[in-house]
Write an enzyme that holds these catalytic residues in place. Structure first.
Site, PDB file in Angstrom:
ATOM      1  N   GLN A  49       0.849  -1.190   0.000  1.00 52.97           N
ATOM      2  CA  GLN A  49       0.000   0.000   0.000  1.00 52.97           C
ATOM      3  C   GLN A  49       0.883   1.239   0.000  1.00 52.97           C
ATOM      4  O   GLN A  49       1.947   1.242   0.597  1.00 52.97           O
ATOM      5  CB  GLN A  49      -0.910   0.000   1.231  1.00 52.97           C
ATOM      6  N   GLY A  50       0.433   2.285  -0.662  1.00 59.60           N
ATOM      7  CA  GLY A  50       1.194   3.525  -0.689  1.00 59.60           C
ATOM      8  C   GLY A  50       1.995   3.709  -1.964  1.00 59.60           C
ATOM      9  O   GLY A  50       2.698   4.702  -2.112  1.00 59.60           O
ATOM     10  N   CYS A  51       1.883   2.750  -2.867  1.00 59.05           N
ATOM     11  CA  CYS A  51       2.561   2.857  -4.159  1.00 59.05           C
ATOM     12  C   CYS A  51       1.511   3.153  -5.227  1.00 59.05           C
ATOM     13  O   CYS A  51       0.438   2.550  -5.217  1.00 59.05           O
ATOM     14  CB  CYS A  51       3.267   1.552  -4.523  1.00 59.05           C
ATOM     15  N   GLN A  52       1.818   4.075  -6.128  1.00 58.14           N
ATOM     16  CA  GLN A  52       0.908   4.350  -7.231  1.00 58.14           C
ATOM     17  C   GLN A  52       0.820   3.146  -8.153  1.00 58.14           C
ATOM     18  O   GLN A  52      -0.247   2.812  -8.642  1.00 58.14           O
ATOM     19  CB  GLN A  52       1.394   5.557  -8.033  1.00 58.14           C
ATOM     20  N   SER A  53       1.945   2.517  -8.391  1.00 59.99           N
ATOM     21  CA  SER A  53       1.992   1.313  -9.216  1.00 59.99           C
ATOM     22  C   SER A  53       1.561   0.122  -8.371  1.00 59.99           C
ATOM     23  O   SER A  53       1.524   0.197  -7.153  1.00 59.99           O
ATOM     24  CB  SER A  53       3.420   1.063  -9.708  1.00 59.99           C
TER      25      SER A  53
END
Length: 138
Positions: A49-53
């Site tokens: 969680q916390g990644c755009q990808s």
């Protein structure tokens, strides 16, 4: 992870790149060297969680207590950054990972100054997730 360089060679190779375009290409190349992640490991439990990808990281421990990291991303640069993180944590125990600060290595590489804010946040999310999972294994 035999195809990936160790920490010192990573730093040497990175500093030998003539410009940031070459450095990004090197990062992408590192990501391409990661072993393929099994389809069943691309699940919500392993998603960062916390990644755009989309990013998945699987943490295991071998018989000697050494942490083994596997991962994948749908973005080439992000997968390369993941490979950099895996190199920095290579051959460490869970406790080593919890206590090891990767940021000085990023500073030596001048990496964080050249990442977009969203990639920097994603990189931090990967590091936090690895350290949190390692803490549960230590």
């Amino acid at each position: 992870m035999a195809a990936l360089p160790d920490k010192e060679k990573l730093l040497r190779n990175f500093t030998r790149c003539a410009n940031w375009e070459e450095k990004y290409l090197y990062i992408i190349d590192l990501g391409q060297r990661l072993a393929e992640l099994n389809t069943q490991d691309r699940n919500p439990q392993n998603r960062i969680q916390g990644c755009q990808s989309q990013v998945w990281i699987v943490i295991g421990r071998n018989a000697d207590g050494i942490i083994e990291l596997q991962g994948d991303s749908d973005a080439a640069i992000v997968k390369g950054l993941m490979a950099v993180v895996f190199i920095l944590y290579h051959h460490m125990t869970a406790q080593d990972i919890v206590h090891f600060d990767v940021r000085p290595w990023f500073e030596k590489m001048a990496l964080t100054q050249h990442l977009t804010p969203s990639r920097s946040q994603g990189l931090e999310a990967m590091i936090r997730a690895i350290r949190a999972k390692a803490a549960t294994l230590s």
